[in-house]
Design an enzyme around this catalytic site. Structure first.
Site, PDB file in Angstrom:
ATOM      1  N   GLN A  88      15.247  40.614  74.105  1.00  0.00           N
ATOM      2  CA  GLN A  88      14.083  40.959  73.297  1.00  0.00           C
ATOM      3  C   GLN A  88      13.493  39.729  72.595  1.00  0.00           C
ATOM      4  O   GLN A  88      13.164  39.757  71.415  1.00  0.00           O
ATOM      5  CB  GLN A  88      14.458  42.041  72.284  1.00  0.00           C
ATOM      6  CG  GLN A  88      14.702  43.396  72.901  1.00  0.00           C
ATOM      7  CD  GLN A  88      13.470  43.940  73.590  1.00  0.00           C
ATOM      8  OE1 GLN A  88      12.344  43.744  73.128  1.00  0.00           O
ATOM      9  NE2 GLN A  88      13.661  44.622  74.711  1.00  0.00           N
ATOM     10  N   SER A  89      13.321  38.656  73.341  1.00  0.00           N
ATOM     11  CA  SER A  89      12.844  37.399  72.761  1.00  0.00           C
ATOM     12  C   SER A  89      11.345  37.442  72.452  1.00  0.00           C
ATOM     13  O   SER A  89      10.509  37.575  73.352  1.00  0.00           O
ATOM     14  CB  SER A  89      13.130  36.244  73.718  1.00  0.00           C
ATOM     15  OG  SER A  89      12.512  35.058  73.261  1.00  0.00           O
ATOM     16  N   ASN A  90      10.999  37.314  71.177  1.00  0.00           N
ATOM     17  CA  ASN A  90       9.598  37.169  70.776  1.00  0.00           C
ATOM     18  C   ASN A  90       9.015  35.871  71.306  1.00  0.00           C
ATOM     19  O   ASN A  90       7.868  35.821  71.753  1.00  0.00           O
ATOM     20  CB  ASN A  90       9.483  37.183  69.251  1.00  0.00           C
ATOM     21  CG  ASN A  90       9.914  38.486  68.634  1.00  0.00           C
ATOM     22  OD1 ASN A  90       9.396  39.539  68.982  1.00  0.00           O
ATOM     23  ND2 ASN A  90      10.872  38.429  67.726  1.00  0.00           N
ATOM     24  N   ALA A  92       9.837  34.162  74.001  1.00  0.00           N
ATOM     25  CA  ALA A  92       9.570  34.228  75.438  1.00  0.00           C
ATOM     26  C   ALA A  92       8.265  34.971  75.717  1.00  0.00           C
ATOM     27  O   ALA A  92       7.457  34.552  76.553  1.00  0.00           O
ATOM     28  CB  ALA A  92      10.735  34.897  76.148  1.00  0.00           C
ATOM     29  N   GLY A 347      15.648  37.627  70.234  1.00  0.00           N
ATOM     30  CA  GLY A 347      15.886  36.190  70.155  1.00  0.00           C
ATOM     31  C   GLY A 347      14.617  35.425  70.171  1.00  0.00           C
ATOM     32  O   GLY A 347      13.563  35.966  70.416  1.00  0.00           O
TER      33      GLY A 347
END
Length: 347
Positions: A88-90, A92, A347
């Site tokens: 759940q990378s903001n 990325a 992340g």
């Protein structure tokens, strides 16, 4: 012209020397939340809406990518290799969107987690934006940061062998990213001045470029306002020393005129538990309070835990309730749509 506005003009002139693309929707609003302030017993609470930077659900990384994508374009790259976080990378999500915005092919490298199989929230958006998402299983002997950065370098080598020209962003812990938040800090000072506020304290969830840029902006304006940064186990990897190095690199890059600083300028409160990127009970309570008092939505990982940390530190007296507080909302709201009640890693 006041001394502060003169300093802002000088700092803006220095920033203008750096190549920049207008990816972010700026300026972002600065909102006053009187009911929430009253609920918390604060003299004044303002929220800097960095979640409204416009690109792919927004967030603080979009403003940073204004400068980073300009460097990628100047390098004549055709591919943008980035990511580095969990499912759940903001970061990325925003990197993939920024690459598409300027015509580069995004290749996103992510750390495999238990939620990898769920295409929801940030991952759903990232996979919509990027055809090529690579997954890294972390070597137990390496940090997450080292393992994913090494993986990005290997991907870049593969792309070069295929005749591509990649630009690799191994981390948002980067002086060009910090330059984006020098810009944000200058914008904030101007917005506060327009409201007649000449003394404030800043709260943010950043342990990297965002808080360094804000510190340098305030210092360049001659303002000694405290920045209360919230994070997860901030002393584990010598964070304060890393922040000083990033500040040094940013000053060298921009030519900003700032007073001397040392590691004491970059303290971080530990309010990131129970683990990095994992929601907390205190964060959930803070998010519910903000939503039900003002209709203000916080993401369950970064801004909710930072807001909970602010509440706790006001209670401890380390944040002065009688002095205006600016809470920097750094975004991350797609994670709301990835929660299943058991906690979701970001992340």
């Amino acid at each position: 012209m006041t001394p502060t506005t003169e300093r802002i003009a000088v700092a803006r002139e220095r920033l203008a020397r750096l190549p920049r693309l207008e990816i972010a929707c700026l300026p972002t609003p600065l909102e006053e939340h009187q009911r929430l302030a009253a609920e918390l017993g604060l003299a004044s609470l303002l929220v800097k809406r960095e979640d409204l930077t416009g690109l792919a659900f927004g967030g603080n990384k979009v403003r940073e990518l204004d400068f980073i994508m300009a460097a990628a374009v100047a390098a004549e790259a055709d591919t943008f290799v980035a990511g580095g976080g969990g499912t759940q990378s903001n970061h990325a999500r925003q990197c993939a969107a920024a690459a598409r915005k300027v015509g580069l092919e995004p290749v996103i490298v992510l750390r495999r987690t238990a939620e990898t199989r769920h295409a929801s929230g940030n991952l759903l958006v990232t996979e919509l934006l990027a055809d090529d998402v690579r997954w890294v299983d972390i070597d137990a002997g390496l940090s997450d940061r080292e393992a994913t950065a090494d993986a990005m370098d290997l991907v870049a080598d593969e792309l070069r062998a295929a005749g591509r020209t990649p630009y690799v962003l191994r981390s948002s812990f980067h002086p060009l990213a910090a330059a984006g938040y020098v810009d944000a800090g200058l914008e904030l000072v101007e917005q506060l001045a327009a409201r007649g506020v000449d003394d404030a304290q800043v709260v943010c969830s950043s342990m990297g470029a965002t808080r360094v840029g804000l510190h340098l902006a305030l210092a360049a304006c001659g303002l000694n306002w405290p920045i209360h940064a919230m994070g997860w186990r901030p002393t584990d990897d010598g964070l304060s020393d890393r922040l000083v190095r990033l500040a040094d690199e940013t000053v060298e890059l921009t030519g900003l005129e700032v007073p001397p600083y040392d590691r004491s300028a970059f303290t971080t409160f530990d309010h990131g538990g129970p683990a990095y990127g994992v929601p907390s009970a205190a964060g959930a309570a803070a998010a519910a309070l903000a939503a039900r008092t003002e209709g203000l939505l916080l993401d369950p990982v970064y801004t909710a835990k930072a807001f909970a940390g602010m509440i706790a530190e006001v209670g401890s007296g380390r944040i002065d309730r009688s002095r205006p507080i600016v809470f920097v909302h750094s975004g991350g709201l797609p994670v709301v749509f990835a929660q299943d009640g058991a906690g979701t890693e970001a992340g």
